[in-house]
Every structure is written in structure tokens, then in C-alpha cells.
Design an enzyme around this catalytic site. Structure first.
Site, PDB file in Angstrom:
ATOM      1  N   ASN A   1      -8.468   3.625   7.914  1.00  0.00           N
ATOM      2  CA  ASN A   1      -7.883   2.505   8.643  1.00  0.00           C
ATOM      3  C   ASN A   1      -8.158   2.547  10.142  1.00  0.00           C
ATOM      4  OD1 ASN A   1      -6.057   4.693   7.698  1.00  0.00           O
ATOM      5  ND2 ASN A   1      -4.795   3.955   9.386  1.00  0.00           N
TER       6      ASN A   1
ATOM      7  N   CYS B   1       0.604   1.811  12.675  1.00  0.00           N
ATOM      8  CA  CYS B   1       1.777   2.566  12.238  1.00  0.00           C
ATOM      9  C   CYS B   1       2.076   3.721  13.188  1.00  0.00           C
ATOM     10  CB  CYS B   1       1.560   3.113  10.842  1.00  0.00           C
ATOM     11  SG  CYS B   1       0.699   1.987   9.779  1.00  0.00           S
TER      12      CYS B   1
ATOM     13  N   GLY C   1       0.807  -1.221   0.000  1.00  0.00           N
ATOM     14  CA  GLY C   1       0.000   0.000   0.000  1.00  0.00           C
ATOM     15  C   GLY C   1       0.842   1.273   0.000  1.00  0.00           C
TER      16      GLY C   1
ATOM     17  N   GLN D   1      -7.831  -0.536   2.831  1.00  0.00           N
ATOM     18  CA  GLN D   1      -8.680  -1.153   3.856  1.00  0.00           C
ATOM     19  C   GLN D   1      -9.968  -1.721   3.278  1.00  0.00           C
ATOM     20  OE1 GLN D   1      -8.172  -1.821   7.078  1.00  0.00           O
ATOM     21  NE2 GLN D   1      -6.144  -0.913   7.187  1.00  0.00           N
TER      22      GLN D   1
HETATM   23  N1  PLP Z   1      -3.155   2.843   3.385  1.00  0.00           N
HETATM   24  C1  PLP Z   1      -3.964   2.409   4.368  1.00  0.00           C
HETATM   25  C2  PLP Z   1      -5.347   2.946   4.468  1.00  0.00           C
HETATM   26  C3  PLP Z   1      -3.505   1.461   5.290  1.00  0.00           C
HETATM   27  O1  PLP Z   1      -4.300   1.043   6.265  1.00  0.00           O
HETATM   28  C4  PLP Z   1      -2.172   0.988   5.164  1.00  0.00           C
HETATM   29  C5  PLP Z   1      -1.622   0.040   6.153  1.00  0.00           C
HETATM   30  O2  PLP Z   1      -1.991   0.039   7.308  1.00  0.00           O
HETATM   31  C6  PLP Z   1      -1.378   1.454   4.100  1.00  0.00           C
HETATM   32  C7  PLP Z   1      -1.899   2.384   3.240  1.00  0.00           C
HETATM   33  C8  PLP Z   1       0.019   0.963   3.893  1.00  0.00           C
HETATM   34  O3  PLP Z   1       0.010  -0.332   3.353  1.00  0.00           O
HETATM   35  P1  PLP Z   1       1.300  -1.296   3.477  1.00  0.00           P
HETATM   36  O4  PLP Z   1       1.308  -1.790   4.881  1.00  0.00           O
HETATM   37  O5  PLP Z   1       1.037  -2.400   2.508  1.00  0.00           O
HETATM   38  O6  PLP Z   1       2.477  -0.490   3.110  1.00  0.00           O
END
Ligand code: PLP
Length: 386
Positions: A151, A325, A71, A179
Site C-alpha cells: 500500500n 493508517c 480488508g 491494493q
Molecule cells: N490491506 C491493505 C494492503 C490496505 O491498503 C488496506 C487499507 O489501506 C487494508 C488492508 C485495510 O482495508 P480496509 O480499509 O478495508 O479495512
């Protein structure tokens, strides 16, 4: 101790059929997909099958999807790629205040590169206003990036309407659907989406692999320079086993989506009703219905999210405060602050996200344990008056 996992928004376990599909591509069919002999051809075939599976899940053509590392890369590639390729048309980007950091930090970077970014507010339920969006558009606007589902609070944005506005104004529309993909239907045609980000590990696929939809005819500049993989759109040797797993996860999600969404929504609503009834001074964050089937985010007055998470962990329950995160940081969630929550309530949030293995019996245990924890922690809280 048998643990109860309620953090499916952070990541999901790999589906057993996904693992089974991936396994031969580690050492049996190990070829580099760019080579033309047997091993390479087998890898290439598997990559192309996965491309079809991913494209089908979002209503795209196989030629419109590229594989990425997840993502974060998809968001970075979409935003930087669209911004740099369209710089000659304008330098204005519109996004929202509640985006994932993969979008927000990319926007901050683009501001340093001379782009202007409007961060739209959301209402108390977490939804972007269409009138505010229309008002923010200028003749310099080249890109709108609004997430499909948040998220932290699971709130769904009116992406179909946003796509229509963008299309009428001939502005590119990107949505971070990390998500939402796999849990609710997505149709890039009907929703007028030009760019869309997906991550496999949120839909029972492996980590470190994802996808980016780029509508036919949409030009975005390169993110990584190197080989000619992915039709010269994403350099780097393909992660064949990851791609195969991602494709299989897309196929499984597409098959079970409707039934699973109904089952989880029912569990979610019963769990929310239980929390609101059993625990005084608790607040559901985000729109009660326009949210992902699996998301429950509550703020509990007088106590800290982190202490609730640690106490839940001691009981074998895995949940999260804010997004995975950002936990570990002392800053309150930017999403909850954007909803207008006080500093205290933003710090007192817990996110439970349900998934494939979640049962009503598990949620009954969590409800019981969680309310005991709240009573215990409130007794220790200097802010709480009994
Ligand atoms: N965008 C959203 C809405 C997410 O929830 C996340 C991960 O939590 C990401 C982007 C990032 O994805 P990735 O973990 O595959 O880098």
C-alpha cells in the site's frame, strides 16, 4: 479551489454507476436477505449477483467468496481462521516485514496465542526473496501470508511463485490483495492462492465492505459467531447495498482494467521522470517497474514528509506520507525502514497515488507546485546546505 486528489491508495470515490446500483437497496429493496418473502428474495438475489461479480474478477467460483466489512476483517479472518483451524498440524506462520498493519497486528496477536511467526525481509526494491521464503519453511509451517501489492510503495510480490512453493509444501497461502484488486489481473487458480483479501473502497466501491476468497476445501475457523449468513461462514445481517456496490465496482474494474492500467502506468512513469529530473536529491522508493500502475513514492532529502503534505494541501493537492493508517504517528514507516532507508529518508517520503480522474494536466501542475514546495522547505531546513 479545485482540488487535485492523488491519494487513491487511501480510498477512492464511489463510481457513479456503483452509487446508482446501490441506491434502490437502501429503501426500495430494503429486505433482510435472510427472509423468504418478496423483499428478502430481492435482497438475496442482488447479493448473489454481486457474489458472481466479485468471484469473476479474481477467477474464483461464487461458492468460494464471502462478504466481510473490508480488508481489515478479511485479513483477520483469513489469518486467525487458518491458524486456529490448523493448529493441530503446526504453529508456524510466515509473512513479510512490509505487510499492512491488518496482517502484522494479527500476527502479533497470534504470537501471543502461541504461534511462531517469521517476518521475511525484503530487498532494497521491496521484494521478498523466494530462497529466503523456502529456507524459512519448517515442518510446522501452516500458513504463508504475503501481500500482492504494497500500500505504501506499490511493489508487487511474486505471488504466483510463492503460491507454487506453498502448494508444493502443502501450506496454505493467503495474500492481501486489497491494493491490487481492480487494477491488475488476479487469478486465484493460476496463482495457487488459498485465501485472498479484498476491500471495495479501493476500487471505486463503498467503504465498510469487502470480500474474502476461501478456496473450496480449505477449512478456516469462524471469526464472528451468530447467525447462519454467508453459508455459516460470516455471521451478521448482510450489508446489501454495500455488497451490491462492491459487486458493481468489481464488474466495472474487470471491464476497464487493461486500458486503464496502461493509461495510468504511462502517466505514472512520466510523472516519476519529471520528479527525478526537476528535484535534486530525490529518491524513488520501491521497484521502478514491479509496482502498481498508480503508485509514486519518493523520499526527498532534508525535509519531512508531513510538511510537504501540509504544503501540498495548501495548494489544493491531496497526497499522503506513508500509509493513511499510520500518518499521524511519529514512527517512521515500517515499509521504508524494511527497504533499508535511513531514518531521515523514511521520514521524508511522499506517496502520490493516481486514479480514474487523474490527468496529465493535473500532474503537470503537481510537478510544478511540488518542486516549488521542496525549494521553499529546503531553505528552511537546518540540514540543507545550499
Ligand atoms: N490491506 C491493505 C494492503 C490496505 O491498503 C488496506 C487499507 O489501506 C487494508 C488492508 C485495510 O482495508 P480496509 O480499509 O478495508 O479495512
Amino acid at each position: 479551489m479545485k482540488r487535485i486528489y492523488l491519494d487513491y491508495a487511501a480510498t477512492t470515490p464511489v463510481h457513479p454507476d456503483v452509487l446508482k446500483a446501490m441506491t434502490p437497496y437502501f429503501s426500495e429493496y430494503f429486505g433482510n436477505a435472510s427472509t423468504i418473502y418478496y423483499y428478502g428474495r430481492e435482497s438475496k438475489k442482488a447479493v448473489e449477483e454481486a457474489r458472481e461479480q466479485f468471484a469473476k474478477l479474481i477467477g474464483a467460483d461464487h461458492s468460494e467468496v464471502i462478504f466481510t466489512s473490508g480488508g481489515t476483517e478479511s485479513d483477520n479472518h483469513a489469518l486467525k481462521g487458518a491458524a486456529f483451524a490448523n493448529r493441530h498440524k503446526g504453529n508456524h506462520i510466515i509473512t513479510s516485514k512490509i505487510e499492512h498493519h491488518a496482517v502484522l497486528e494479527t500476527c502479533h496477536y497470534l504470537e501471543k496465542e502461541g504461534f511462531k511467526v517469521t517476518y521475511l525481509p525484503v530487498d532494497a526494491d521491496g521484494i521478498v526473496g523466494l530462497e529466503e521464503l523456502k529456507k524459512a519453511i519448517t515442518e510446522k509451517t501452516i500458513l504463508i501470508s504475503i501481500m500482492a501489492a504494497n500500500n505504501e510503495i506499490g511493489v508487487l510480490q511474486p505471488i504466483e511463485e510463492i503460491g507454487k512453493i506453498a502448494r508444493e509444501k502443502k501450506i496454505l497461502f493467503h495474500t492481501d490483495a486489497v491494493q491490487m484488486t481492480g487494477s491488475l489481473p488476479i487469478d486465484v487458480e493460476r496463482m495457487n492462492i488459498d485465501l485472498l483479501s479484498v476491500s471495495a473502497h479501493k476500487l471505486y466501491g463503498p467503504k465498510g465492505i469487502g470480500g474474502l476468497f476461501v478456496r473450496k476445501g480449505v477449512k478456516i475457523s469462524k471469526y464472528a459467531h451468530g447467525g447462519e449468513q454467508e453459508n455459516r461462514r460470516r455471521a451478521g445481517t448482510e450489508n446489501v447495498s454495500g455488497i451490491v456496490g462492491f459487486g458493481k465496482a468489481c464488474q466495472i474494474a474487470g471491464k476497464n482494467m487493461e486500458k486503464e492500467a496502461r493509461r495510468i502506468t504511462e502517466l505514472r512513469d512520466k510523472f516519476i521522470a519529471g520528479l527525478l529530473k526537476k528535484i535534486p536529491e530525490i529518491k524513488l522508493n520501491g521497484h521502478p517497474e514491479k509496482r502498481l500502475p498508480n503508485n509514486v513514492n519518493v523520499s526527498v532529502k532534508y525535509i519531512e514528509g508531513e510538511s510537504m503534505i501540509l504544503n501540498l494541501d495548501m495548494e489544493g493537492i491531496c497526497a499522503s506520507s506513508g500509509s493513511a493508517c499510520t500518518s499521524g504517528s511519529l514512527e517512521p514507516s515500517h515499509v521504508l525502514r524494511a527497504l533499508g532507508l535511513s531514518h531521515e529518508l523514511s521520514h521524508g517520503s511522499v506517496r502520490f497515488t493516481l486514479g480514474r480522474s487523474t490527468t496529465a494536466a493535473e500532474l503537470a501542475v503537481v510537478l510544478e507546485k511540488f518542486s516549488e514546495i521542496v525549494v521553499r522547505l529546503r531553505k528552511l531546513s537546518p540540514l540543507y546546505k545550499q
